[in-house]
Design a protein around this motif. Structure first.
Motif, PDB file in Angstrom:
ATOM      1  N   LYS A  22       0.813  -1.219   0.000  1.00  0.00           N
ATOM      2  CA  LYS A  22       0.000   0.000   0.000  1.00  0.00           C
ATOM      3  C   LYS A  22       0.847   1.270   0.000  1.00  0.00           C
ATOM      4  O   LYS A  22       0.309   2.387   0.025  1.00  0.00           O
ATOM      5  N   GLY A  23       2.163   1.095  -0.024  1.00  0.00           N
ATOM      6  CA  GLY A  23       3.052   2.255  -0.125  1.00  0.00           C
ATOM      7  C   GLY A  23       3.037   3.150   1.101  1.00  0.00           C
ATOM      8  O   GLY A  23       3.194   4.365   1.001  1.00  0.00           O
ATOM      9  N   ILE A  24       2.851   2.535   2.279  1.00  0.00           N
ATOM     10  CA  ILE A  24       2.815   3.304   3.527  1.00  0.00           C
ATOM     11  C   ILE A  24       4.184   3.224   4.193  1.00  0.00           C
ATOM     12  O   ILE A  24       4.645   2.137   4.541  1.00  0.00           O
ATOM     13  N   SER A  25       4.835   4.371   4.367  1.00  0.00           N
ATOM     14  CA  SER A  25       6.139   4.353   5.048  1.00  0.00           C
ATOM     15  C   SER A  25       5.913   4.393   6.558  1.00  0.00           C
ATOM     16  O   SER A  25       4.900   4.909   7.033  1.00  0.00           O
ATOM     17  N   TYR A  26       6.852   3.827   7.297  1.00  0.00           N
ATOM     18  CA  TYR A  26       6.687   3.698   8.751  1.00  0.00           C
ATOM     19  C   TYR A  26       8.058   3.630   9.410  1.00  0.00           C
ATOM     20  O   TYR A  26       9.057   3.346   8.758  1.00  0.00           O
ATOM     21  N   ASP A  27       8.068   3.877  10.708  1.00  0.00           N
ATOM     22  CA  ASP A  27       9.269   3.665  11.518  1.00  0.00           C
ATOM     23  C   ASP A  27       9.159   2.279  12.152  1.00  0.00           C
ATOM     24  O   ASP A  27       8.073   1.888  12.599  1.00  0.00           O
ATOM     25  N   LEU A  28      10.274   1.566  12.200  1.00  0.00           N
ATOM     26  CA  LEU A  28      10.265   0.221  12.756  1.00  0.00           C
ATOM     27  C   LEU A  28      10.956   0.188  14.113  1.00  0.00           C
ATOM     28  O   LEU A  28      12.067   0.713  14.255  1.00  0.00           O
ATOM     29  N   VAL A  29      10.285  -0.380  15.092  1.00  0.00           N
ATOM     30  CA  VAL A  29      10.885  -0.592  16.414  1.00  0.00           C
ATOM     31  C   VAL A  29      11.061  -2.097  16.601  1.00  0.00           C
ATOM     32  O   VAL A  29      10.071  -2.837  16.692  1.00  0.00           O
ATOM     33  N   PRO A  30      12.308  -2.597  16.608  1.00  0.00           N
ATOM     34  CA  PRO A  30      12.516  -4.037  16.756  1.00  0.00           C
ATOM     35  C   PRO A  30      12.208  -4.507  18.173  1.00  0.00           C
ATOM     36  O   PRO A  30      12.547  -3.831  19.145  1.00  0.00           O
ATOM     37  N   VAL A  31      11.531  -5.649  18.256  1.00  0.00           N
ATOM     38  CA  VAL A  31      11.272  -6.312  19.540  1.00  0.00           C
ATOM     39  C   VAL A  31      11.836  -7.721  19.405  1.00  0.00           C
ATOM     40  O   VAL A  31      11.280  -8.552  18.677  1.00  0.00           O
TER      41      VAL A  31
END
Length: 210
Positions: A22-31
């Protein structure tokens, strides 16, 4: 949006695929589900998701957990490209296949269950996946075109690819599942499935990177 994810979590991978499609950019927080006794059990993460599981997505002022709930929300708020067909029969088939994987296969072989299985965990995972894939192969022979349902990428495909990766990791014999293999191969050619792959995440260990 902020996605709480673990590189190898198939549930997190589903959401990463949907966001990419869907072409949505996001920030990733690794768990990290293994480090420090499992970072998902920290008080900090429990405040994000009381179920202490990944993925969780903070978006539009709400926090969502459960991969299909997240994907349904993305579908409602970013309808293009569509991951649920407009035709009611095809839409039902997509949901059926997604639920088959998400409810009928993956939970039986996830980390929390395997911990309980001790030395038998490999055999247990193989049996769970194989029995699910036997049914799925039969279903796909009736629904598939290029992909799980017809020729459009759908929520079913978003669920299929991570589950095939799990099967390969647990050394399941994929010989009997020609349709699953064919669809999986076609999907892995698509950019959204490549960028979301576990081998290409910020938290992927160096030895597992693509």
């Amino acid at each position: 949006p902020i996605l709480y994810s673990y590189f190898r979590s198939s549930c997190s991978w589903r959401v990463r695929i949907a966001l990419a499609l869907k072409g949505i950019s996001y920030d990733l927080v690794p768990v990290n589900l293994l480090k420090d006794g499992g970072q998902q059990f920290s008080a900090e993460f429990k405040a994000v998701n009381p179920m202490q599981q990944v993925p969780a997505l903070k978006i539009d002022g709400i926090t969502l957990s459960q991969s299909l709930a997240i994907i349904h929300y993305l579908e409602d708020t970013h309808p293009n490209p569509r991951l649920l067909p407009q035709d009611p029969k095809k839409r039902a088939q997509v949901r059926m296949i997604a639920d088959h994987i998400v409810s009928g296969i993956q939970p039986l072989q996830n980390l929390s269950v395997l911990k309980q299985m001790g030395e038998k965990k490999m055999e247990w995972a193989q049996n769970c996946i194989a029995s699910g894939f036997q049914a799925l192969e039969q279903i796909l022979q009736h629904t598939a075109g290029c992909y799980c349902v017809g020729d459009e990428v759908s929520m079913a495909d978003v669920c299929l690819v991570p589950q095939v990766s799990n099967a390969e990791r647990f050394k399941v014999d994929m010989g009997p599942y020609a349709t699953i293999i064919r669809i999986n191969k076609a999907l892995l050619e698509l950019e959204a499935f490549k960028v979301s792959h576990p081998s290409r995440q910020p938290d992927t260990p160096a030895e597992l990177r693509a």
